[in-house]
Design a protein around this motif. Structure first.
Motif, mmCIF file in Angstrom:
data_model
loop_
_atom_site.group_PDB
_atom_site.id
_atom_site.type_symbol
_atom_site.label_atom_id
_atom_site.label_comp_id
_atom_site.label_asym_id
_atom_site.label_seq_id
_atom_site.Cartn_x
_atom_site.Cartn_y
_atom_site.Cartn_z
ATOM 1 N N GLU A 173 -4.790 -4.241 2.152
ATOM 2 C CA GLU A 173 -3.386 -4.200 1.775
ATOM 3 C C GLU A 173 -3.216 -4.650 0.339
ATOM 4 O O GLU A 173 -3.708 -5.714 -0.047
ATOM 5 C CB GLU A 173 -2.558 -5.113 2.707
ATOM 6 N N ARG A 223 -2.715 4.418 -0.919
ATOM 7 C CA ARG A 223 -2.225 4.287 0.454
ATOM 8 C C ARG A 223 -1.321 5.455 0.823
ATOM 9 O O ARG A 223 -1.317 5.924 1.963
ATOM 10 C CB ARG A 223 -1.475 2.963 0.631
ATOM 11 N N GLU A 240 -3.313 0.902 -5.820
ATOM 12 C CA GLU A 240 -3.609 0.794 -4.389
ATOM 13 C C GLU A 240 -2.466 1.365 -3.548
ATOM 14 O O GLU A 240 -2.702 1.973 -2.503
ATOM 15 C CB GLU A 240 -3.895 -0.660 -4.031
ATOM 16 N N ASP A 276 -3.619 8.232 1.635
ATOM 17 C CA ASP A 276 -4.220 7.995 2.955
ATOM 18 C C ASP A 276 -3.243 8.341 4.066
ATOM 19 O O ASP A 276 -3.604 8.958 5.075
ATOM 20 C CB ASP A 276 -4.631 6.522 3.093
ATOM 21 N N THR A 277 -2.002 7.926 3.901
ATOM 22 C CA THR A 277 -0.983 8.165 4.923
ATOM 23 C C THR A 277 -0.753 9.656 5.130
ATOM 24 O O THR A 277 -0.674 10.138 6.271
ATOM 25 C CB THR A 277 0.341 7.489 4.525
ATOM 26 N N ARG A 301 -8.089 0.729 4.012
ATOM 27 C CA ARG A 301 -8.001 0.090 2.706
ATOM 28 C C ARG A 301 -7.375 -1.297 2.854
ATOM 29 O O ARG A 301 -6.528 -1.509 3.708
ATOM 30 C CB ARG A 301 -7.136 0.932 1.762
#
Length: 275
Positions: A271, A24, A20, A27-28, A269
């Motif tokens: 955390e 992330r 995950e 995604d960032t 998403r």
């Protein structure tokens, strides 16, 4: 003693925190308009530089990120392959159909979807409420760009030259002036109204053209920022408040927003557990 089902549910809840975190990071980088450096990412990700570096090494090794000019990080070819594969499987219209079917069930109001046929909105989906409203609009009908909620939303998002062409032609000899909230709109007022519709991604009618019937609509956008379709909801004035911020206007905006996010791939998403 917990059964197998309980164990399966618990396993699903636990997930894999490191995976995950890696997602992330992707995604960032996807959301950033510029390449990001290792100095910027730790603050955004709330991870130490040393821990983040390990993730970056693995993501570079697998091709999901790449360095641009030896400094900033961007998405790599493997991410592009995933994105293209996902886009090829998206059907914007079917996604909209599924969303308005759910909206129809949850609101018990008449809902519809329209697309722009080059000149005007065309109704491609129509679902009645359990108590249908008495309107002369049905599947396959072409609506007015000026006297319908969806028409004004499409007009508001057209390129300015095309929008002005349509508006100028209409106001040269209008059969009747458009109305909004009980007020007639001359051309400057109508153009100002369209700007507000575009800004809010919302258009509401309060019985302006259909007596005792309120209508609210919002646009679904594609990955290029263009309108894919418009979702609308209508009901009797006495029990269908469609003013901005009302329950039904928020339901319509959420429906359009959810489909837009499905088409464009934007989402939040959960955390991960970083412990």
């Amino acid at each position: 003693m917990p059964d197998q089902t309980d164990k399966t549910v618990e396993a699903q809840r636990q997930g894999i925190g490191s995976l995950e975190i890696g997602l992330r990071i992707l995604d960032t980088l996807a959301e950033s308009t510029r390449p990001m450096t290792l100095k910027q990412l730790p603050d955004v990700m709330e991870l130490s530089s040393s821990r983040l570096h390990k993730y970056m090494v693995s993501l570079i090794r697998t091709g999901y990120i790449a360095q641009e000019n030896g400094s900033g990080y961007i998405l790599g070819k493997s991410s592009l392959t995933l994105g293209v594969a996902a886009l090829s499987r998206i059907d914007p219209i079917q996604s909209a159909f599924s969303a308005v079917e759910a909206l129809n069930r949850s609101s018990d109001k008449t809902v519809s979807i329209t697309v722009w046929n080059g000149q005007a909105p065309l109704v491609i989906k129509w679902l009645d409420a359990s108590q249908p409203v008495a309107v002369n609009v049905r599947l396959g009908m072409e609506l007015s760009p000026f006297y319908s909620v969806s028409g004004r939303i499409f007009l508001a998002h057209l390129p300015s030259a095309r929008r002005n062409q349509i508006v100028d032609a209409f106001y040269n000899n209008p059969p009747a002036l458009p109305r909004y909230n009980g007020q007639t709109l001359d051309k400057p007022a109508f153009l100002s109204h369209l700007e507000q519709v575009k800004q809010d991604n919302l258009c509401c009618f309060y019985g302006d053209f259909l007596p005792d019937i309120n209508v609210v609509g919002s646009a679904i956008h594609d990955i290029n920022g263009n309108i894919s379709s418009v979702v609308s909801l209508m009901g009797i004035n006495g029990d269908t408040d469609v003013r901005p911020g009302s329950r039904y206007s928020e339901m319509v905006k959420e429906c359009a927003r959810n489909v837009t996010e499905e088409i464009c791939g934007r989402h939040n998403r959960p955390e991960p557990d970083v412990n």
